[in-house]
Structure formats: C-alpha cells, structure tokens
Scaffold this motif. Structure first.
Motif, PDB file in Angstrom:
ATOM      1  N   ALA A 103       0.730  -1.143   0.101  1.00  0.00           N
ATOM      2  CA  ALA A 103       0.063   0.037   0.172  1.00  0.00           C
ATOM      3  C   ALA A 103       0.823   1.363   0.054  1.00  0.00           C
ATOM      4  N   GLY A 104       1.659   1.151   0.657  1.00  0.00           N
ATOM      5  CA  GLY A 104       2.905   2.269   0.745  1.00  0.00           C
ATOM      6  C   GLY A 104       3.608   2.683  -0.471  1.00  0.00           C
ATOM      7  N   ALA A 105       3.884   1.461  -0.975  1.00  0.00           N
ATOM      8  CA  ALA A 105       4.565   1.710  -2.439  1.00  0.00           C
ATOM      9  C   ALA A 105       3.689   2.016  -3.500  1.00  0.00           C
ATOM     10  N   GLU A 106       2.225   1.633  -3.460  1.00  0.00           N
ATOM     11  CA  GLU A 106       1.422   2.198  -4.495  1.00  0.00           C
ATOM     12  C   GLU A 106       1.145   3.729  -4.228  1.00  0.00           C
ATOM     13  N   GLU A 107       1.004   4.196  -2.737  1.00  0.00           N
ATOM     14  CA  GLU A 107       0.764   5.603  -2.788  1.00  0.00           C
ATOM     15  C   GLU A 107       2.148   6.238  -3.236  1.00  0.00           C
ATOM     16  N   ALA A 108       3.258   5.816  -2.987  1.00  0.00           N
ATOM     17  CA  ALA A 108       4.522   6.470  -3.446  1.00  0.00           C
ATOM     18  C   ALA A 108       4.581   6.751  -4.928  1.00  0.00           C
ATOM     19  N   THR A 109       3.958   5.529  -5.460  1.00  0.00           N
ATOM     20  CA  THR A 109       4.107   5.592  -6.965  1.00  0.00           C
ATOM     21  C   THR A 109       3.046   6.630  -7.703  1.00  0.00           C
ATOM     22  N   GLU A 110       1.877   6.802  -6.921  1.00  0.00           N
ATOM     23  CA  GLU A 110       0.875   7.581  -7.390  1.00  0.00           C
ATOM     24  C   GLU A 110       1.144   9.006  -7.144  1.00  0.00           C
ATOM     25  N   GLU A 111       2.038   9.189  -6.028  1.00  0.00           N
ATOM     26  CA  GLU A 111       2.467  10.571  -5.880  1.00  0.00           C
ATOM     27  C   GLU A 111       3.532  10.916  -6.993  1.00  0.00           C
ATOM     28  N   GLU A 112       4.212   9.883  -7.237  1.00  0.00           N
ATOM     29  CA  GLU A 112       5.336  10.190  -8.350  1.00  0.00           C
ATOM     30  C   GLU A 112       4.827  10.451  -9.819  1.00  0.00           C
ATOM     31  N   ALA A 113       3.705   9.626  -9.916  1.00  0.00           N
ATOM     32  CA  ALA A 113       2.903   9.929 -11.116  1.00  0.00           C
ATOM     33  C   ALA A 113       2.253  11.452 -11.410  1.00  0.00           C
ATOM     34  N   GLU A 114       1.849  11.717 -10.227  1.00  0.00           N
ATOM     35  CA  GLU A 114       1.084  13.182 -10.092  1.00  0.00           C
ATOM     36  C   GLU A 114       2.078  14.032 -10.122  1.00  0.00           C
ATOM     37  N   ALA A 115       3.468  13.898  -9.621  1.00  0.00           N
ATOM     38  CA  ALA A 115       4.629  14.897  -9.836  1.00  0.00           C
ATOM     39  C   ALA A 115       4.858  14.902 -11.026  1.00  0.00           C
ATOM     40  N   VAL A 116       4.971  13.930 -12.003  1.00  0.00           N
ATOM     41  CA  VAL A 116       5.310  13.992 -13.256  1.00  0.00           C
ATOM     42  C   VAL A 116       4.209  14.663 -14.278  1.00  0.00           C
ATOM     43  N   VAL A 117       2.970  14.216 -13.777  1.00  0.00           N
ATOM     44  CA  VAL A 117       2.138  14.968 -14.405  1.00  0.00           C
ATOM     45  C   VAL A 117       1.788  16.590 -14.233  1.00  0.00           C
ATOM     46  N   GLN A 118       2.015  17.015 -13.011  1.00  0.00           N
ATOM     47  CA  GLN A 118       2.063  18.336 -12.620  1.00  0.00           C
ATOM     48  C   GLN A 118       3.482  19.048 -13.000  1.00  0.00           C
ATOM     49  N   SER A 119       4.245  18.466 -13.406  1.00  0.00           N
ATOM     50  CA  SER A 119       5.604  19.361 -13.575  1.00  0.00           C
ATOM     51  C   SER A 119       5.433  20.127 -14.722  1.00  0.00           C
ATOM     52  N   PRO A 120       5.784  21.541 -14.906  1.00  0.00           N
ATOM     53  CA  PRO A 120       5.358  22.441 -16.057  1.00  0.00           C
ATOM     54  C   PRO A 120       6.466  21.831 -17.108  1.00  0.00           C
ATOM     55  N   GLN A 121       5.997  21.793 -18.360  1.00  0.00           N
ATOM     56  CA  GLN A 121       6.579  21.420 -19.729  1.00  0.00           C
ATOM     57  C   GLN A 121       7.037  22.991 -20.188  1.00  0.00           C
ATOM     58  N   PRO A 122       7.985  23.049 -20.845  1.00  0.00           N
ATOM     59  CA  PRO A 122       8.289  24.335 -21.563  1.00  0.00           C
ATOM     60  C   PRO A 122       7.610  24.238 -22.728  1.00  0.00           C
ATOM     61  N   ALA A 123       7.071  25.624 -23.176  1.00  0.00           N
ATOM     62  CA  ALA A 123       6.346  25.712 -24.678  1.00  0.00           C
ATOM     63  C   ALA A 123       7.200  25.491 -25.557  1.00  0.00           C
ATOM     64  N   PRO A 124       6.798  24.823 -26.746  1.00  0.00           N
ATOM     65  CA  PRO A 124       7.614  24.669 -27.699  1.00  0.00           C
ATOM     66  C   PRO A 124       7.896  26.131 -28.571  1.00  0.00           C
ATOM     67  N   GLU A 125       8.877  26.210 -28.907  1.00  0.00           N
ATOM     68  CA  GLU A 125       9.382  27.305 -29.940  1.00  0.00           C
ATOM     69  C   GLU A 125       8.596  27.513 -30.954  1.00  0.00           C
ATOM     70  N   PRO A 126       7.722  28.649 -31.133  1.00  0.00           N
ATOM     71  CA  PRO A 126       7.064  28.827 -32.493  1.00  0.00           C
ATOM     72  C   PRO A 126       8.084  29.023 -33.648  1.00  0.00           C
ATOM     73  N   VAL A 127       7.546  28.434 -34.642  1.00  0.00           N
ATOM     74  CA  VAL A 127       8.245  28.524 -35.918  1.00  0.00           C
ATOM     75  C   VAL A 127       7.519  29.530 -37.188  1.00  0.00           C
ATOM     76  N   PHE A 128       8.227  30.418 -37.646  1.00  0.00           N
ATOM     77  CA  PHE A 128       7.630  31.322 -38.274  1.00  0.00           C
ATOM     78  C   PHE A 128       8.330  31.338 -39.638  1.00  0.00           C
ATOM     79  N   ASP A 129       7.672  31.646 -40.738  1.00  0.00           N
ATOM     80  CA  ASP A 129       8.497  31.820 -42.096  1.00  0.00           C
ATOM     81  C   ASP A 129       8.908  33.280 -42.034  1.00  0.00           C
ATOM     82  N   GLU A 130       9.598  33.417 -43.306  1.00  0.00           N
ATOM     83  CA  GLU A 130      10.166  34.906 -43.348  1.00  0.00           C
ATOM     84  C   GLU A 130       9.187  35.928 -43.448  1.00  0.00           C
ATOM     85  N   ALA A 131       8.123  35.629 -44.018  1.00  0.00           N
ATOM     86  CA  ALA A 131       6.904  36.801 -44.183  1.00  0.00           C
ATOM     87  C   ALA A 131       6.296  36.944 -42.730  1.00  0.00           C
ATOM     88  N   GLN A 132       6.106  36.082 -42.089  1.00  0.00           N
ATOM     89  CA  GLN A 132       5.660  36.152 -40.733  1.00  0.00           C
ATOM     90  C   GLN A 132       6.583  36.596 -40.072  1.00  0.00           C
TER      91      GLN A 132
END
Length: 250
Positions: free
Chosen positions: A74-103
């Motif tokens: 049970a303790g191991a399961e709780e730890a696994t769930e907390e780790e999973a939540e930490a992975v989901v909630q960790s902020p991800q960097p926004a992808p760099e926008p790609v523009f053509d020359e006109a834009q």
C-alpha cells in the motif's frame, strides 16, 4: 443333624477371617489400580493446554510479521501515485514557435515582452483574409477603406502576409478622404495634410457629396458633386471635401 456334618461354630469366623485379608488386598489393589488412572487423567489436559498455548504462541508469532507485509505494498502504491502526479504536474516548456520569413517580417517590433506572437500574427492574418475577401467582390470598396482608415498594422499585414493587395495599398496612398487639404504633395495624413495635383474620382458619390477647389489667393475655382472626375491643377492651392467619403486617383 448327623454328627460330623455340621461345622463347628467357630468355623464361620475362621473362613471370614481368611476372606478379609483377601478382600482387603483386593480393595487395596483396586484402589491402587484406579488411583493412577485418576492421577493420569489431568496429564493430557495440561499437555493439551501446553499444546494450545504453544499453538497460540506460534500463531501469534506467525501473525506478527504479516502486518508489515500487508502495509508495504500500500505504501509503495501511494508513493507510485505521488510520483505519477509529480510527473503530470511538472511544467513543460512551451515549444518554440516556427515562423516563415514573411511572418517574421510582419512580427518585427510588434511583440512586446511576455506577449504571444501567435496572437499578434493571427490578427494580421485575419485582417488580410477580410481585405482579400472584400477585394474579390469590390476593389473600390477596399481602396476607399484603405484611404479613409489607414493603419500601420494593416499596411504591414498587406506587405508581408497578403502581398496580392499591394497594388490597392499603393493606390490608397495617393488618394485622400473628406477634409481640408493644401495642394502640393500626397500627404493627406501629415500634420499639415496635403494632396498632389491630379485627377480624382469619388467613391461614395452620395447626394450630399461636395468638393470645392480654391486658388492661392483664396478665390473659388469651382465646386463639384463628385459625379464626374475632379481635376486639381497646379493653380489650385486648397480643396475642401464633405460627404464624399474618399477620393482616389483616376
């Protein structure tokens, strides 16, 4: 009674005395035989009690280690769930926008720090879509709109994002809206607005449209209703237009 057949009177006592020891021995033997049985009877009881106690102790000993074993998963399961939540909630960097020359050209110097360039680009692209759709139906309407409501963002959008409208934009820079202008160069939105000499035609041609042309001395050269093209010569010094919306080079 015949003599010799009756026993002497004391013979009963003799036989009784002889039987008593035998009975006593029998009683003693009987007591000694039964007493050990009575004494031995509790033995199995104490043995059973000891066995029960041993079994209870053994059961208790076996039950004790099982508690951590059941709580560990049970303790191991709780730890696994907390780790999973930490992975989901960790902020991800926004992808760099790609523009053509006109834009990139359109966005240059238009994106304040912290603003989304995609939102600004979207505004320019929507403006291009509107003008392009209107131009397919009525080019003069688009020309009049650009003459009356010129903006730097609209001009930049046309130059960078919808270059097919450049001829209309260039024509709009030579026209002028309602107002008072000196005659000299094409600068209708300058601090001292002016127009260049030339021939112009009105877009709206409403019944109230009126334009007057004056000489340098202030004399009225002529007034016109916009139904015909207007010639502004080099002798003209000032023009005044009302209710005509816009004038474009003919």
């Amino acid at each position: 009674m015949k003599p010799g057949l009756n026993p002497p009177p004391h013979s009963k006592w003799v036989s009784g005395l002889l039987l008593l020891p035998l009975l006593g021995l029998g009683l003693t033997a009987g007591c000694s035989a039964t007493e050990p049985a009575n004494d031995a009877a509790p033995a199995p009881s104490s043995s059973a009690s000891a066995s029960s106690s041993s079994s209870s102790s053994s059961s208790s000993a076996k039950a004790t280690p099982s508690a951590p074993a059941s709580s560990s998963p049970a303790g191991a399961e709780e730890a696994t769930e907390e780790e999973a939540e930490a992975v989901v909630q960790s902020p991800q960097p926004a992808p760099e926008p790609v523009f053509d020359e006109a834009q990139k050209q359109f966005l240059q110097d238009k994106v304040p720090e912290g603003n989304d360039p995609n939102a600004i680009l979207q505004v320019g692209e929507e403006r291009c879509d509107q003008l392009t759709s209107a131009n397919a139906v009525d080019t003069d309407a688009v020309l009049s709109e650009l003459i009356m409501n010129p903006t730097q963002d609209t001009s930049d959008a046309i130059v960078s994002l919808c270059p097919g409208l450049r001829p209309v934009l260039e024509a709009a820079t030579l026209g002028f809206p309602d107002g008072v202008f000196t005659v000299g160069e094409a600068a209708p939105w300058a601090e001292e607005p002016s127009i260049a000499p030339g021939t112009y035609r009105a877009y709206g041609m409403s019944e109230e449209c009126s334009i007057s042309v004056y000489s340098g001395s202030g004399d009225l050269i002529g007034s016109f209703d916009g139904t015909q093209p207007l010639s502004v010569g080099a002798d003209a010094a000032r023009v005044e237009s009302t209710q005509c919306y816009s004038w474009s080079r003919a």
